[in-house]
Design a protein around this motif. Structure first.
Motif, PDB file in Angstrom:
ATOM      1  N   GLU A  68       4.754  23.832  -1.196  1.00  0.00           N
ATOM      2  CA  GLU A  68       3.565  22.831  -1.266  1.00  0.00           C
ATOM      3  C   GLU A  68       3.841  21.528  -0.590  1.00  0.00           C
ATOM      4  OE1 GLU A  68       1.944  19.994  -4.891  1.00  0.00           O
ATOM      5  OE2 GLU A  68       3.059  21.905  -5.481  1.00  0.00           O
ATOM      6  N   LYS A  69       2.426  21.327   0.380  1.00  0.00           N
ATOM      7  CA  LYS A  69       2.582  20.266   1.231  1.00  0.00           C
ATOM      8  C   LYS A  69       2.881  18.900   0.572  1.00  0.00           C
ATOM      9  CE  LYS A  69       0.382  22.975   4.940  1.00  0.00           C
ATOM     10  NZ  LYS A  69      -0.861  23.087   5.686  1.00  0.00           N
ATOM     11  N   VAL A  70       3.749  17.995   1.208  1.00  0.00           N
ATOM     12  CA  VAL A  70       3.760  16.885   0.479  1.00  0.00           C
ATOM     13  C   VAL A  70       3.473  15.892   1.627  1.00  0.00           C
ATOM     14  CG1 VAL A  70       5.603  15.081  -0.391  1.00  0.00           C
ATOM     15  CG2 VAL A  70       5.725  17.672  -1.083  1.00  0.00           C
ATOM     16  N   TYR A  71       2.602  15.008   1.463  1.00  0.00           N
ATOM     17  CA  TYR A  71       2.200  13.772   2.376  1.00  0.00           C
ATOM     18  C   TYR A  71       2.486  12.444   1.828  1.00  0.00           C
ATOM     19  CZ  TYR A  71      -0.639  17.643   4.373  1.00  0.00           C
ATOM     20  OH  TYR A  71      -1.077  19.008   4.858  1.00  0.00           O
ATOM     21  N   VAL A  72       2.351  11.583   2.631  1.00  0.00           N
ATOM     22  CA  VAL A  72       2.528   9.980   2.158  1.00  0.00           C
ATOM     23  C   VAL A  72       1.717   9.708   1.060  1.00  0.00           C
ATOM     24  CG1 VAL A  72       3.615   9.097   4.251  1.00  0.00           C
ATOM     25  CG2 VAL A  72       1.065   9.084   4.154  1.00  0.00           C
ATOM     26  N   GLN A  73       0.472  10.479   1.057  1.00  0.00           N
ATOM     27  CA  GLN A  73      -0.426   9.977  -0.198  1.00  0.00           C
ATOM     28  C   GLN A  73      -0.043  10.612  -1.314  1.00  0.00           C
ATOM     29  OE1 GLN A  73      -1.472  11.218   2.665  1.00  0.00           O
ATOM     30  NE2 GLN A  73      -2.730  13.180   2.576  1.00  0.00           N
ATOM     31  N   THR A  74       0.603  11.832  -1.209  1.00  0.00           N
ATOM     32  CA  THR A  74       1.375  12.315  -2.290  1.00  0.00           C
ATOM     33  C   THR A  74       2.330  11.610  -2.908  1.00  0.00           C
ATOM     34  OG1 THR A  74       1.238  14.495  -1.148  1.00  0.00           O
ATOM     35  CG2 THR A  74       2.627  14.514  -3.108  1.00  0.00           C
ATOM     36  N   ARG A  75       3.021  10.873  -2.181  1.00  0.00           N
ATOM     37  CA  ARG A  75       4.187  10.023  -2.778  1.00  0.00           C
ATOM     38  C   ARG A  75       3.659   8.742  -3.421  1.00  0.00           C
ATOM     39  NH1 ARG A  75       7.481  13.844  -3.262  1.00  0.00           N
ATOM     40  NH2 ARG A  75       8.739  14.421  -1.371  1.00  0.00           N
ATOM     41  N   MET A  76       2.503   8.296  -2.612  1.00  0.00           N
ATOM     42  CA  MET A  76       1.894   7.181  -3.275  1.00  0.00           C
ATOM     43  C   MET A  76       1.395   7.247  -4.590  1.00  0.00           C
ATOM     44  SD  MET A  76      -0.599   6.034   0.193  1.00  0.00           S
ATOM     45  CE  MET A  76      -1.640   4.984  -0.820  1.00  0.00           C
ATOM     46  N   ARG A  77       0.923   8.528  -4.677  1.00  0.00           N
ATOM     47  CA  ARG A  77       0.276   8.755  -6.162  1.00  0.00           C
ATOM     48  C   ARG A  77       1.429   8.879  -7.155  1.00  0.00           C
ATOM     49  NH1 ARG A  77      -3.202  12.507  -2.896  1.00  0.00           N
ATOM     50  NH2 ARG A  77      -5.406  11.614  -2.921  1.00  0.00           N
ATOM     51  N   GLU A  78       2.649   9.641  -6.785  1.00  0.00           N
ATOM     52  CA  GLU A  78       3.807   9.637  -7.610  1.00  0.00           C
ATOM     53  C   GLU A  78       4.057   8.464  -7.938  1.00  0.00           C
ATOM     54  OE1 GLU A  78       5.363  13.827  -5.563  1.00  0.00           O
ATOM     55  OE2 GLU A  78       6.504  11.805  -5.158  1.00  0.00           O
ATOM     56  N   GLN A  79       4.238   7.416  -7.241  1.00  0.00           N
ATOM     57  CA  GLN A  79       4.539   5.912  -7.460  1.00  0.00           C
ATOM     58  C   GLN A  79       3.271   4.900  -7.676  1.00  0.00           C
ATOM     59  OE1 GLN A  79       7.664   5.613  -7.853  1.00  0.00           O
ATOM     60  NE2 GLN A  79       7.990   7.705  -7.536  1.00  0.00           N
ATOM     61  N   GLY A  80       2.164   5.573  -8.103  1.00  0.00           N
ATOM     62  CA  GLY A  80       1.105   4.812  -8.479  1.00  0.00           C
ATOM     63  C   GLY A  80       1.161   3.631  -9.216  1.00  0.00           C
ATOM     64  N   ALA A  81       1.705   3.612 -10.312  1.00  0.00           N
ATOM     65  CA  ALA A  81       1.900   2.546 -11.262  1.00  0.00           C
ATOM     66  C   ALA A  81       2.792   1.196 -10.544  1.00  0.00           C
ATOM     67  CB  ALA A  81       2.675   3.059 -12.481  1.00  0.00           C
ATOM     68  N   GLU A  82       3.814   1.763  -9.918  1.00  0.00           N
ATOM     69  CA  GLU A  82       4.561   0.524  -9.485  1.00  0.00           C
ATOM     70  C   GLU A  82       3.831   0.172  -7.850  1.00  0.00           C
ATOM     71  OE1 GLU A  82       9.252  -0.491  -7.454  1.00  0.00           O
ATOM     72  OE2 GLU A  82       8.762   1.580  -8.419  1.00  0.00           O
ATOM     73  N   LEU A  83       3.129   0.974  -7.273  1.00  0.00           N
ATOM     74  CA  LEU A  83       2.430   0.674  -6.294  1.00  0.00           C
ATOM     75  C   LEU A  83       1.244  -0.275  -6.717  1.00  0.00           C
ATOM     76  CD1 LEU A  83       1.808   0.578  -3.105  1.00  0.00           C
ATOM     77  CD2 LEU A  83       0.626   2.774  -3.386  1.00  0.00           C
ATOM     78  N   TYR A  84       0.509  -0.018  -7.719  1.00  0.00           N
ATOM     79  CA  TYR A  84      -0.424  -0.896  -8.321  1.00  0.00           C
ATOM     80  C   TYR A  84       0.198  -2.075  -8.477  1.00  0.00           C
ATOM     81  CZ  TYR A  84      -4.088  -2.770 -11.094  1.00  0.00           C
ATOM     82  OH  TYR A  84      -5.118  -3.997 -11.408  1.00  0.00           O
ATOM     83  N   SER A  85       1.287  -2.074  -9.092  1.00  0.00           N
ATOM     84  CA  SER A  85       2.043  -3.443  -9.752  1.00  0.00           C
ATOM     85  C   SER A  85       2.352  -4.288  -8.448  1.00  0.00           C
ATOM     86  CB  SER A  85       3.273  -2.790 -10.437  1.00  0.00           C
ATOM     87  OG  SER A  85       4.118  -4.233 -10.684  1.00  0.00           O
ATOM     88  N   TRP A  86       2.745  -3.738  -7.565  1.00  0.00           N
ATOM     89  CA  TRP A  86       3.326  -4.545  -6.242  1.00  0.00           C
ATOM     90  C   TRP A  86       1.766  -5.209  -5.655  1.00  0.00           C
ATOM     91  CZ3 TRP A  86       7.431  -3.537  -2.162  1.00  0.00           C
ATOM     92  CH2 TRP A  86       8.480  -3.035  -2.969  1.00  0.00           C
ATOM     93  N   LEU A  87       0.742  -4.665  -5.767  1.00  0.00           N
ATOM     94  CA  LEU A  87      -0.578  -5.264  -5.357  1.00  0.00           C
ATOM     95  C   LEU A  87      -1.004  -6.455  -6.302  1.00  0.00           C
ATOM     96  CD1 LEU A  87      -2.642  -2.034  -4.167  1.00  0.00           C
ATOM     97  CD2 LEU A  87      -1.571  -3.934  -2.874  1.00  0.00           C
ATOM     98  N   GLU A  88      -0.666  -6.220  -7.435  1.00  0.00           N
ATOM     99  CA  GLU A  88      -1.267  -7.146  -8.492  1.00  0.00           C
ATOM    100  C   GLU A  88      -0.302  -8.279  -8.459  1.00  0.00           C
ATOM    101  OE1 GLU A  88      -3.619  -7.083 -11.390  1.00  0.00           O
ATOM    102  OE2 GLU A  88      -4.290  -6.315  -9.272  1.00  0.00           O
ATOM    103  N   GLY A 119      -7.315   1.084 -14.727  1.00  0.00           N
ATOM    104  CA  GLY A 119      -8.355   1.738 -15.996  1.00  0.00           C
ATOM    105  C   GLY A 119      -9.812   1.061 -15.723  1.00  0.00           C
ATOM    106  N   CYS A 120     -10.163   1.403 -14.652  1.00  0.00           N
ATOM    107  CA  CYS A 120     -11.651   0.906 -14.176  1.00  0.00           C
ATOM    108  C   CYS A 120     -12.417   2.262 -13.723  1.00  0.00           C
ATOM    109  CB  CYS A 120     -11.384  -0.355 -13.202  1.00  0.00           C
ATOM    110  SG  CYS A 120     -10.975   0.224 -11.699  1.00  0.00           S
ATOM    111  N   SER A 121     -13.661   1.681 -13.460  1.00  0.00           N
ATOM    112  CA  SER A 121     -14.538   2.644 -12.747  1.00  0.00           C
ATOM    113  C   SER A 121     -14.314   2.818 -11.058  1.00  0.00           C
ATOM    114  CB  SER A 121     -15.943   2.285 -12.892  1.00  0.00           C
ATOM    115  OG  SER A 121     -16.328   0.996 -12.224  1.00  0.00           O
TER     116      SER A 121
END
Length: 143
Positions: A68-88, A119-121
């Motif tokens: 299964e192909k794994v890209y940087v966006q795959t890793r972003m999604r896997e770490q989505g909660a933490e990535l979003y937290s960093w942005l916040e 948790g938004c549209s």
């Protein structure tokens, strides 16, 4: 920082500047390419930066090293909660590399992450990302 392949170039400079100036604060690099054995450019340098604390976090994606192909966006999604937290918390997101597919796929993943963890549209996620762009907290150097 999201810089697969040769997109790593400006981020190396950024990390070297941080090391030279003694800059503090967390930073995170998503890097990838096709094969770790042949395409993990600057591997020793990046691992040394991570070991010394210059690079806080390094997430890797090598698309052809498994079925299964794994890209940087795959890793972003896997770490989505933490990535979003960093942005916040005021984080900046820089993307460098291929404009044809990678940059578009990364932006799509970012939209999904914001939607899921805010948790938004879809429209609200669009506005959140537009605000990041206006504030120069989401910058792309793509070619």
């Amino acid at each position: 920082m999201i810089g697969p392949g040769t997109g790593i170039a400006p981020f190396r400079g950024f990390l070297h500047e941080r090391a030279a100036s003694g800059a503090t604060g967390p930073n995170w690099l998503f890097f990838g390419d096709q094969h770790a054995a042949s395409d993990f450019i600057y591997r020793e340098e990046l691992e040394a930066m991570q070991a010394s604390g210059v690079l806080t976090r390094l997430d890797l994606a090598f698309s052809r090293d498994q079925v299964e192909k794994v890209y940087v966006q795959t890793r972003m999604r896997e770490q989505g909660a933490e990535l979003y937290s960093w942005l916040e918390q005021g984080g900046y997101l820089y993307v460098c590399g291929d404009a044809t597919r990678m940059a578009k796929d990364v932006e799509h993943a970012l939209h999904e992450i914001v939607q899921a963890h805010r948790g938004c549209s879809e429209a609200e996620a669009d506005e959140y990302i537009a605000a990041l762009k206006r504030e120069k907290r989401y910058v792309r150097d793509v070619y």
